[in-house]
Design a protein around this motif. Structure first.
Motif, mmCIF file in Angstrom:
data_model
loop_
_atom_site.group_PDB
_atom_site.id
_atom_site.type_symbol
_atom_site.label_atom_id
_atom_site.label_comp_id
_atom_site.label_asym_id
_atom_site.label_seq_id
_atom_site.Cartn_x
_atom_site.Cartn_y
_atom_site.Cartn_z
ATOM 1 N N LEU A 48 68.634 78.532 92.410
ATOM 2 C CA LEU A 48 69.535 77.872 91.468
ATOM 3 C C LEU A 48 70.799 77.415 92.174
ATOM 4 O O LEU A 48 71.235 76.271 92.056
ATOM 5 C CB LEU A 48 69.860 78.848 90.339
ATOM 6 C CG LEU A 48 70.852 78.403 89.276
ATOM 7 C CD1 LEU A 48 70.346 77.141 88.604
ATOM 8 C CD2 LEU A 48 71.044 79.495 88.255
ATOM 9 N N PHE A 49 71.366 78.319 92.977
ATOM 10 C CA PHE A 49 72.622 77.974 93.632
ATOM 11 C C PHE A 49 72.409 77.028 94.805
ATOM 12 O O PHE A 49 73.305 76.293 95.192
ATOM 13 C CB PHE A 49 73.387 79.236 94.028
ATOM 14 C CG PHE A 49 74.162 79.785 92.877
ATOM 15 C CD1 PHE A 49 75.480 79.427 92.679
ATOM 16 C CD2 PHE A 49 73.554 80.604 91.950
ATOM 17 C CE1 PHE A 49 76.179 79.884 91.590
ATOM 18 C CE2 PHE A 49 74.247 81.074 90.862
ATOM 19 C CZ PHE A 49 75.567 80.717 90.679
ATOM 20 N N PHE A 50 71.210 77.063 95.336
ATOM 21 C CA PHE A 50 70.892 76.095 96.377
ATOM 22 C C PHE A 50 70.943 74.695 95.775
ATOM 23 O O PHE A 50 71.528 73.777 96.335
ATOM 24 C CB PHE A 50 69.505 76.375 96.950
ATOM 25 C CG PHE A 50 69.111 75.420 98.025
ATOM 26 C CD1 PHE A 50 69.652 75.548 99.292
ATOM 27 C CD2 PHE A 50 68.229 74.385 97.764
ATOM 28 C CE1 PHE A 50 69.304 74.653 100.296
ATOM 29 C CE2 PHE A 50 67.886 73.487 98.754
ATOM 30 C CZ PHE A 50 68.426 73.627 100.025
ATOM 31 N N PHE A 51 70.367 74.607 94.589
ATOM 32 C CA PHE A 51 70.378 73.322 93.904
ATOM 33 C C PHE A 51 71.810 72.884 93.622
ATOM 34 O O PHE A 51 72.195 71.749 93.881
ATOM 35 C CB PHE A 51 69.589 73.430 92.592
ATOM 36 C CG PHE A 51 69.583 72.167 91.785
ATOM 37 C CD1 PHE A 51 68.717 71.130 92.091
ATOM 38 C CD2 PHE A 51 70.453 72.004 90.717
ATOM 39 C CE1 PHE A 51 68.707 69.969 91.346
ATOM 40 C CE2 PHE A 51 70.451 70.835 89.974
ATOM 41 C CZ PHE A 51 69.579 69.811 90.291
ATOM 42 N N LEU A 80 73.824 84.030 82.923
ATOM 43 C CA LEU A 80 72.559 84.247 83.623
ATOM 44 C C LEU A 80 72.763 85.112 84.861
ATOM 45 O O LEU A 80 72.060 86.094 85.072
ATOM 46 C CB LEU A 80 71.974 82.907 84.059
ATOM 47 C CG LEU A 80 71.087 82.190 83.049
ATOM 48 C CD1 LEU A 80 70.581 80.907 83.653
ATOM 49 C CD2 LEU A 80 69.922 83.081 82.663
ATOM 50 N N VAL A 81 73.736 84.717 85.662
ATOM 51 C CA VAL A 81 73.920 85.438 86.915
ATOM 52 C C VAL A 81 74.393 86.865 86.650
ATOM 53 O O VAL A 81 73.930 87.807 87.283
ATOM 54 C CB VAL A 81 74.910 84.693 87.831
ATOM 55 C CG1 VAL A 81 75.035 85.410 89.154
ATOM 56 C CG2 VAL A 81 74.452 83.281 88.057
ATOM 57 N N ILE A 84 63.996 85.713 85.080
ATOM 58 C CA ILE A 84 63.653 84.706 86.080
ATOM 59 C C ILE A 84 63.226 83.423 85.388
ATOM 60 O O ILE A 84 63.607 82.323 85.797
ATOM 61 C CB ILE A 84 62.540 85.220 87.010
ATOM 62 C CG1 ILE A 84 63.107 86.352 87.876
ATOM 63 C CG2 ILE A 84 61.995 84.105 87.894
ATOM 64 C CD1 ILE A 84 62.095 87.052 88.719
ATOM 65 N N ASN A 85 62.464 83.569 84.289
ATOM 66 C CA ASN A 85 62.051 82.381 83.551
ATOM 67 C C ASN A 85 63.253 81.620 83.002
ATOM 68 O O ASN A 85 63.303 80.397 83.088
ATOM 69 C CB ASN A 85 61.116 82.771 82.410
ATOM 70 C CG ASN A 85 59.734 83.067 82.942
ATOM 71 O OD1 ASN A 85 59.392 82.626 84.046
ATOM 72 N ND2 ASN A 85 58.957 83.828 82.203
ATOM 73 N N SER A 86 64.215 82.372 82.449
ATOM 74 C CA SER A 86 65.365 81.635 81.907
ATOM 75 C C SER A 86 66.152 80.967 83.028
ATOM 76 O O SER A 86 66.723 79.900 82.837
ATOM 77 C CB SER A 86 66.264 82.524 81.039
ATOM 78 O OG SER A 86 66.136 83.856 81.350
ATOM 79 N N ILE A 87 66.192 81.626 84.206
ATOM 80 C CA ILE A 87 66.889 80.984 85.323
ATOM 81 C C ILE A 87 66.164 79.701 85.708
ATOM 82 O O ILE A 87 66.775 78.652 85.950
ATOM 83 C CB ILE A 87 66.980 81.943 86.520
ATOM 84 C CG1 ILE A 87 67.907 83.108 86.188
ATOM 85 C CG2 ILE A 87 67.486 81.213 87.761
ATOM 86 C CD1 ILE A 87 67.932 84.199 87.213
ATOM 87 N N LYS A 88 64.833 79.781 85.719
ATOM 88 C CA LYS A 88 64.057 78.592 86.081
ATOM 89 C C LYS A 88 64.264 77.477 85.048
ATOM 90 O O LYS A 88 64.403 76.318 85.408
ATOM 91 C CB LYS A 88 62.579 78.946 86.198
ATOM 92 C CG LYS A 88 62.292 79.652 87.512
ATOM 93 C CD LYS A 88 60.819 79.823 87.757
ATOM 94 C CE LYS A 88 60.602 80.518 89.094
ATOM 95 N NZ LYS A 88 59.449 81.411 89.086
ATOM 96 N N ASP A 89 64.276 77.883 83.768
ATOM 97 C CA ASP A 89 64.512 76.901 82.714
ATOM 98 C C ASP A 89 65.852 76.220 82.898
ATOM 99 O O ASP A 89 65.993 75.012 82.787
ATOM 100 C CB ASP A 89 64.483 77.578 81.323
ATOM 101 C CG ASP A 89 63.069 77.963 80.948
ATOM 102 O OD1 ASP A 89 62.148 77.499 81.652
ATOM 103 O OD2 ASP A 89 62.905 78.729 79.982
ATOM 104 N N PHE A 90 66.835 77.067 83.207
ATOM 105 C CA PHE A 90 68.183 76.544 83.397
ATOM 106 C C PHE A 90 68.205 75.514 84.523
ATOM 107 O O PHE A 90 68.778 74.439 84.406
ATOM 108 C CB PHE A 90 69.130 77.705 83.712
ATOM 109 C CG PHE A 90 70.571 77.323 83.764
ATOM 110 C CD1 PHE A 90 71.324 77.224 82.605
ATOM 111 C CD2 PHE A 90 71.190 77.049 84.969
ATOM 112 C CE1 PHE A 90 72.652 76.863 82.647
ATOM 113 C CE2 PHE A 90 72.514 76.684 85.026
ATOM 114 C CZ PHE A 90 73.253 76.598 83.857
ATOM 115 N N LEU A 91 67.538 75.894 85.602
ATOM 116 C CA LEU A 91 67.474 75.002 86.757
ATOM 117 C C LEU A 91 66.787 73.692 86.380
ATOM 118 O O LEU A 91 67.217 72.613 86.774
ATOM 119 C CB LEU A 91 66.722 75.711 87.891
ATOM 120 C CG LEU A 91 66.597 74.978 89.218
ATOM 121 C CD1 LEU A 91 67.958 74.605 89.768
ATOM 122 C CD2 LEU A 91 65.862 75.840 90.228
ATOM 123 N N LEU A 92 65.742 73.829 85.566
ATOM 124 C CA LEU A 92 64.986 72.662 85.160
ATOM 125 C C LEU A 92 65.854 71.715 84.323
ATOM 126 O O LEU A 92 65.880 70.511 84.544
ATOM 127 C CB LEU A 92 63.769 73.115 84.332
ATOM 128 C CG LEU A 92 62.559 72.202 84.395
ATOM 129 C CD1 LEU A 92 62.009 72.161 85.801
ATOM 130 C CD2 LEU A 92 61.500 72.689 83.410
#
Lengths: 120, 684
Positions: B75-78, B95-96, B124-132
């Motif tokens: 996420l933070f890489f993005f 989230l973090v 992890i799913n919510s983090i992925k959703d957030f990233l998405l």
């Protein structure tokens, strides 16, 4: 015994690598926790090989590699990389890193890699 | 490396380092949230911390921590690379922080030797959703992605080749390389081979072509091997030797082609070759300067608290032993000039050593204080309040043990201030107060004490409600009309007192404010409270700076010895008969420079026989605490010395709380002296 300089910002990783290397007959002559320290230690200890983490504060592993290569073109540096740092590893190889190890580190991988690099 | 038992030191250092990183991370997030956006530096820091945790956790086979850290890292890489403009900072922080909490819980499990078996998959799913959502929401992403691709292309075709070499190489080869299974990142390994090969020749072609950017290339290399066609002047033997140097080489197939056909055939698939990429070497001199400045701050080591505790105990014993030698009864009446000289030297050194050990154990309050940011933040969100936490004097240092004892009381006080003290924004506006409340956390040194003040600008304590509640719980043993404000406020610290009817998630969990008093009293501190309706409440914790060794004045009453902390002694003098006043109630007072002070007869207080009764024959010691003073009457002063404070034995404390005693100590001759608590005596 071959002299190794371990560069990693995480004390845990340094200890992990050190433990493995000492068990396998390497001499760990120094540890550094960022690129700047690494260059200083490199000058002091003149290691046969350096294990270099990529992501570090102050100065990254790739930047430190460039400087070490300037100081000593024959320096043998092995990058320690996490999965997915492809681009950075590639840049490091371009800058003259001899090889790389992938985290999480496996004992036989690191030993085999260092031995091979030292042979050349 | 997976068996945990054989890795104790590694586990220790893993726990230590990860805990530290997590704390650092939490700080960084809270600061970022306050400044309402994440700076590139903060993003980079968070990225790096997650990266480190991911690596370490993977080594120790704590896969749940490692995968979670990985997803946050992604996420933070993005965030770092794409710099999307519209970030929901608050959601990101949530989230973090949730991730941090998860890791904290797992770390606790690891510390106590349990399996770290929590599952972070939902998170992890919510983090992925957030990233998405970030990826989709950022309209400029697409174009950025393109430019990035272009960027990396520039990197891709760098070859450190020697252009003077001619193109007319004699020998054509085909090589197929298979790497060992599980060696990871085969594409980069293949790239390394090409990189090295190009030192020898510039006529190289390979399949798959797009080694780095194409994610499938790894699969292709694993399945079909990495195929290289090249021409060179080197012999077959040379080239075989070259390829055998490849690390993790499982299988090599090297064929020398008789003609160039295959090579030509292959060259039709056009490959970009050679784009000069300049190596940027940072200027060396500048770097050297940095190196020197960095190495200066290189002299900190970590020591386990156990060792420090032992060292402290030893120093304590040494102080007693020193007193035993120097004040040895055998020495009485002897002329020992050089002995006394040497003894003074010894005393000087022991006291220096003691100061040193104490200073080692001192830690700044900043970590404890900054933990409150998190509490305030979480509670504000839940309770819909607006509160700013102001921290003053966080650099104040206290003994490590003290810090451990006040951490919980402080948390409790802050929670209470926020939950019960600060009003809802509407209510505040109606009262003409600023919409957002302020909680001030302040620490400062005052003599041998540290004062920690928790202040809020909320509604203040309501005397009526407190009294009602206290009556209900039978906590009042005094005429209510006689009670001062202070006494009423102090009721809230009694066990079993809680004014809130409904139990809230934060402050009303059956445990009252008595945990605060208990915690603070356990380390010899006291709690003071003051409050004004609609102006707020101030609670002050008064805590001794260090615990174990104090400077004390030994006094004698009858055959008993007492020690008064020197810091609280104002003066001592031989009283004169004419200064003594007896009031109508029979209380004794003494006039000192026009001021009247109560006299406390220690022999009366502790029922000691065979002591001096007549005041002018004994001595008066005036002690002061919190601006109040009292005159203690004793037989004589024995002398000043450093004493090691030992807690009263458990069975005595259980039996009865003896007022006015802070503990006991061993004197040089081996006898026991009771340490008087001046505050306790004054408020007797």
């Amino acid at each position: 015994m071959k002299k190794v300089l371990i560069v990693d910002d995480a004390a845990f990783m340094r200890l992990a690598i050190k433990t493995i290397l000492e068990k396998n007959g390497f001499e760990v002559v120094g540890e550094a926790k960022n690129g700047i320290e690494c260059i200083k230690k490199y000058k002091e200890t003149k290691p046969d090989i350096v294990t270099m983490d990529i992501t570090m504060p102050e100065m990254s592993g790739t930047d430190a590699l460039k400087i070490i290569k300037e100081l000593d073109p024959s320096a043998k540096v092995v990058m320690v990389s996490a999965m997915g740092q492809d681009v950075m590893v590639k840049e490091a190889i371009m800058q003259g890193a001899k090889s790389f190890i992938v985290k999480p580190i496996k004992e036989d991988h690191i030993v085999q890699t260092l031995n091979k690099v030292l042979e050349t | 490396m997976s068996s945990k038992n054989s890795n104790e030191p590694m586990l220790d250092i893993f726990i230590f380092e990860t805990t530290q990183l997590i704390e650092q991370l939490e700080q960084s997030i809270l600061t970022s949230e306050k400044s309402s956006c994440y700076t590139p530096a903060a993003i980079n820091e968070i990225f790096r911390i997650m990266h480190t945790i991911k690596g370490s956790a993977a080594m120790m086979v704590f896969n749940n921590i490692s995968t979670l850290a990985h997803s946050i890292e992604d996420l933070f890489f993005f965030l770092r690379e794409k710099k999307p403009r519209h970030i929901d900072c608050s959601a990101l922080s949530d989230l973090v922080l949730e991730g941090i909490d998860f890791i904290k819980v797992e770390m606790e499990k690891i510390k106590s030797g349990d399996n770290a078996d929590g599952s972070a998959s939902a998170l992890i799913n919510s983090i992925k959703d957030f990233l998405l959502t970030l990826k989709q929401g950022d309209t400029s992403t697409a174009s950025l992605e393109n430019t990035q691709k272009v960027d990396s292309k520039k990197y891709q075709y760098y070859i450190s080749q020697d252009r003077s070499k001619t193109y007319a190489h004699r020998n054509a080869f085909k090589a197929v390389i298979h790497f060992e299974e599980g060696c990871e990142m085969e594409n980069i390994r293949a790239y390394t081979v090409i990189h090295n090969l190009k030192e020898i020749t510039d006529q190289v072609l390979y399949i798959p072509e797009d080694i780095i950017d194409d994610d499938d290339s790894i699969e292709v290399i694993r399945r079909e091997g990495f195929q290289i066609y090249f021409k060179t002047d080197y012999s077959y033997e040379n080239m075989h030797e070259f390829f055998m140097k490849i690390i993790f080489l499982k299988d090599l197939e090297l064929i020398q082609s008789e003609n160039d056909d295959e090579f030509r055939e292959f060259s039709k698939i056009k490959q970009d070759v050679v784009d000069e990429y300049p190596i940027k070497a940072p200027k060396l001199q500048e770097q050297d300067k940095e190196i020197q400045s960095a190495s200066a701050q290189q002299s900190i080591i970590n020591v386990s608290v156990d060792k420090l505790d032992k060292l402290m105990d030893l120093v304590g014993e040494m102080v007693i032993a020193e007193a035993m030698v120097i004040q040895n009864p055998d020495l009485k009446g002897l002329e020992l000039d050089s002995f006394h000289k040497a003894a003074r030297q010894l005393s000087k050194i022991t006291s220096e050593m003691q100061d040193m050990v104490m200073s080692i154990r001192m830690v700044s309050l900043s970590t404890t204080f900054h933990k409150m940011h998190r509490i305030v933040r979480d509670m504000c969100k839940k309770l819909n309040k607006e509160v700013r936490l102001e921290i003053i004097g966080e650099e104040t240092e206290v003994d490590k043990t003290i810090m451990e004892h006040i951490s919980d009381p402080l948390m409790h006080l802050v929670r209470n201030a926020l939950d019960h003290g600060i009003e809802l924004p509407e209510e505040r506006l109606a009262k003409g107060k600023p919409q957002g409340g302020t909680i001030t956390l302040e620490a400062k040194n005052a003599g041998s004490d540290v004062l920690i003040i928790v202040k809020d600008d909320g509604r203040g304590l309501n005397k009526e409600i407190i009294l009602n509640k206290a009556r209900e719980n039978n906590l009042i043993h005094k005429d209510e009309a006689d009670m001062t404000n202070k006494e009423i406020f102090n009721l809230i610290f009694l066990p079993g007192f809680s004014t809130k009817d409904r139990v809230s998630e934060f402050s009303g969990r059956g445990v009252g404010m008595d945990v605060v008093t208990k915690g603070v009293e356990a380390i010899g501190g006291s709690v003071l409270i003051d409050s004004n309706p609609n102006e707020g409440t101030t609670i002050m914790l008064k805590i001794p700076l260090t615990l174990t060794i104090i400077d004390g004045m030994n006094i004698r009453v009858g055959k008993s010895r007492y020690t008064i902390p020197t810091i609280s002694i104002k003066e001592s003098f031989k009283p004169k008969e004419r200064d003594i006043i007896i009031d109508p109630d029979g209380n004794e007072m003494i006039m000192v420079r026009g001021q009247c002070y109560a006299i406390l007869r220690l022999h009366k207080l502790y029922r000691i026989r065979n002591s001096i009764r007549n005041i002018p024959e004994g001595i008066i010691i005036m002690v002061e605490q919190d601006g109040e003073a009292i005159c203690i009457f004793a037989d004589e002063l024995l002398g000043q010395q450093q004493v090691v404070v030992k807690a009263l034995p458990e069975y005595i404390r259980r039996l009865k709380k003896i007022r006015g005693l802070a503990g006991c100590t061993l004197l040089g001759d081996g006898s026991i002296s009771l340490i008087l608590d001046s505050g306790g005596l004054i408020n007797f």
